[in-house]
Design an enzyme around this catalytic site. Structure first.
Site, PDB file in Angstrom:
ATOM      1  N   ARG A 122       6.856  20.365 -29.463  1.00 39.89           N
ATOM      2  CA  ARG A 122       7.685  20.016 -30.636  1.00 39.89           C
ATOM      3  C   ARG A 122       6.942  19.110 -31.610  1.00 39.89           C
ATOM      4  NH1 ARG A 122      13.824  19.096 -28.392  1.00 39.89           N
ATOM      5  NH2 ARG A 122      14.383  21.290 -28.476  1.00 39.89           N
ATOM      6  N   LYS A 148      25.877  31.489 -18.549  1.00 43.81           N
ATOM      7  CA  LYS A 148      27.310  31.691 -18.772  1.00 43.81           C
ATOM      8  C   LYS A 148      27.636  32.538 -19.985  1.00 43.81           C
ATOM      9  CE  LYS A 148      28.512  26.997 -17.562  1.00 43.81           C
ATOM     10  NZ  LYS A 148      29.085  25.946 -18.369  1.00 43.81           N
ATOM     11  N   GLY A 161      20.406  24.249 -29.333  1.00 41.92           N
ATOM     12  CA  GLY A 161      21.727  24.355 -29.960  1.00 41.92           C
ATOM     13  C   GLY A 161      21.658  24.818 -31.404  1.00 41.92           C
ATOM     14  N   GLY A 169      16.431  27.204 -25.901  1.00 38.75           N
ATOM     15  CA  GLY A 169      15.531  26.360 -25.131  1.00 38.75           C
ATOM     16  C   GLY A 169      15.090  26.941 -23.802  1.00 38.75           C
TER      17      GLY A 169
HETATM   18  P1  AMP Z   1      21.218  29.242 -20.332  1.00 42.05           P
HETATM   19  O1  AMP Z   1      21.006  27.766 -20.487  1.00 42.05           O
HETATM   20  O2  AMP Z   1      22.625  29.667 -20.565  1.00 42.05           O
HETATM   21  O3  AMP Z   1      20.218  30.059 -21.098  1.00 42.05           O
HETATM   22  O4  AMP Z   1      21.018  29.540 -18.779  1.00 42.05           O
HETATM   23  C1  AMP Z   1      19.801  29.375 -18.152  1.00 42.05           C
HETATM   24  C2  AMP Z   1      20.041  29.276 -16.679  1.00 42.05           C
HETATM   25  O5  AMP Z   1      20.623  30.462 -16.204  1.00 42.05           O
HETATM   26  C3  AMP Z   1      18.758  29.091 -15.935  1.00 42.05           C
HETATM   27  O6  AMP Z   1      18.767  27.846 -15.313  1.00 42.05           O
HETATM   28  C4  AMP Z   1      18.757  30.242 -14.930  1.00 42.05           C
HETATM   29  O7  AMP Z   1      18.332  29.867 -13.661  1.00 42.05           O
HETATM   30  C5  AMP Z   1      20.215  30.640 -14.880  1.00 42.05           C
HETATM   31  N1  AMP Z   1      20.360  32.021 -14.407  1.00 42.05           N
HETATM   32  C6  AMP Z   1      19.824  33.124 -14.926  1.00 42.05           C
HETATM   33  N2  AMP Z   1      20.120  34.209 -14.192  1.00 42.05           N
HETATM   34  C7  AMP Z   1      20.884  33.779 -13.153  1.00 42.05           C
HETATM   35  C8  AMP Z   1      21.518  34.423 -12.067  1.00 42.05           C
HETATM   36  N3  AMP Z   1      21.417  35.751 -11.882  1.00 42.05           N
HETATM   37  N4  AMP Z   1      22.241  33.668 -11.206  1.00 42.05           N
HETATM   38  C9  AMP Z   1      22.337  32.326 -11.399  1.00 42.05           C
HETATM   39  N5  AMP Z   1      21.761  31.667 -12.416  1.00 42.05           N
HETATM   40  C10 AMP Z   1      21.039  32.374 -13.285  1.00 42.05           C
END
Ligand code: AMP
Length: 391
Positions: free
Chosen positions: A36, A197, A372, A349
């Site tokens: 950054r 999520k 974000g 990120g």
């Molecule tokens: P995000 O911050 O929403 O982009 O989510 C990233 C997180 O999602 C990372 O820490 C990944 O380990 C988790 N993730 C991705 N695929 C899976 C999965 N199949 N099961 C559980 N966690 C996951």
């Protein structure tokens, strides 16, 4: 309305307040990843080379009070090294003492102000604090794209008092790249979505349904969509309260003619741990959880990307922190990076973190520095820190 680019301003003999995003990971006083900081060096050098005094400011972390742990001292040392000239750290971002330090600087010199968030007035976008921050400066440049979604004193409040203002090179690069996705993208355009999520990405999916031709969904969020289609997902991470929403999004995609591709095979294990034994399956056993997209899905995703002219990617496709479940993210990433003639934008990120150290990471069109801010931009929301730079 357009933002004013940095190249439109005169900096000679002016004190320039430069809002950067120096919110870098620091452990035991050592910067873990300076990406950054590096991303704003061209902006800083431009101001210095054009005879300005660069008064750099940033937040670091979420300090509850002033403390050495959240000091920008390591950043001042890093800047001194890479710029090849002394960059002093002012002990505070406002006040008479700091003002005197700024006044003493000559054209072509730079100073870094201490963590903006040592004052709660920064996040409150306090008027008097904004006025203080603007004191001793004549021009404002915002290069901190990563905080442009926040209406804080240093991103919005100061523009009340510094009418000469512009976006730095990083800010311009970010906006140009992200607009390639949201404004008349070259088609076919594809979104790759992953991460933990669905609930975090509802706004993003809704907006992208109006922009892209297909959406490839991996990561944990895929399992909520699969369950919504009545497919068994075992113990995979699912948001049960978002299943109805997933059904609605799938129906909306159908109406809009947007193709949604979900995983057809999976890497599963009993737990997301390095010690777990991974298996490749097309049907997830009840005691297993899906932790990565399977090889067949990887091939399907790569084939879809290969036809695309624009690709936006947000969120890892598996539990990438454990190498056994990072293959999907890495294989799709490598294929996209090596694809000629495609505009490839990596936003968010965690996606950047997942692929940042791969040898092909520098081949993407753009890796966004915002988390974000990138998400909000892609959701179609106006970023206050960008709006404040418009004329
Ligand atoms: P995000 O911050 O929403 O982009 O989510 C990233 C997180 O999602 C990372 O820490 C990944 O380990 C988790 N993730 C991705 N695929 C899976 C999965 N199949 N099961 C559980 N966690 C996951």
């Amino acid at each position: 309305m357009p933002v004013v680019p940095i190249t439109n301003l005169q900096f000679k003999d002016k004190k320039v307040l430069v809002r950067c995003d120096f919110n870098v990971p620091i452990a035991e006083g050592k910067i873990q990843d300076p990406a950054r900081i590096d991303a704003s060096l061209d902006t800083i050098r431009y101001i210095l080379e054009h005879g300005g005094v660069a008064v750099l400011c940033s937040h670091l972390g979420r300090p509850k009070e002033r403390s050495a742990e959240f000091s920008l001292k390591p950043v001042a040392e890093y800047l001194t090294n890479v710029l090849g000239q002394k960059v002093k750290l002012a002990p505070d971002c406002v006040g008479d003492h700091t003002g005197k330090m700024i006044e003493a600087l000559k054209p072509g010199e730079a100073i870094l102000l201490e963590n903006l968030r040592f004052h709660k007035e920064e996040e409150a976008n306090d008027r008097d604090f904004s006025h203080e921050l603007a004191r001793y400066k004549q021009v404002y440049v915002n290069d901190g794209f990563g905080t442009a979604h926040r209406a804080h004193a240093s991103t919005v409040g100061v523009t009340r008092f510094l009418s000469e203002r512009a976006a730095g090179f990083l800010m311009m690069r970010e906006l140009d790249a992200l607009r390639k996705v949201t404004e008349n993208p070259q088609r076919p355009s594809v979104a790759i979505m992953g991460g933990a999520k669905v609930s975090d990405k509802i706004g993003l999916i809704k907006n992208l349904l109006n922009k892209v031709d297909s959406i490839l969904i991996g990561g944990a969020m895929a399992y909520t969509f699969l369950k919504a289609q009545g497919i068994a997902v075992g113990r995979s991470r699912v948001e049960d309260d978002k299943i109805e929403l997933a059904k609605e999004l799938l129906a909306d995609a159908g109406r809009k003619g947007v193709k949604i591709i979900l995983p057809s095979d999976h890497i599963v294990a009993g737990a997301p741990e390095a010690a777990a034994t991974p298996h490749t399956v097309t049907e997830i056993p009840s005691e297993m959880m899906g932790l990565d997209i399977g090889p067949q899905t990887v091939d399907t995703f790569i084939a879809e990307i290969a036809r695309a002219k624009t690709v936006i990617w947000n969120g890892p496709l598996g539990f990438f922190e454990v190498p056994a479940f990072a293959t999907g993210t890495m294989r799709v990433g490598e294929a996209l990076a090596n694809q000629a003639g495609v505009i490839s934008i990596i936003g968010g990120g965690d996606t950047a973190a997942a692929i940042a150290h791969a040898p092909w990471a520098n081949k993407f069109t753009h890796i966004s520095t915002g988390g974000g801010a990138t998400l909000e931009f892609l959701e179609g929301r106006e970023l206050p820190g960008v709006k404040a730079l418009e004329v």
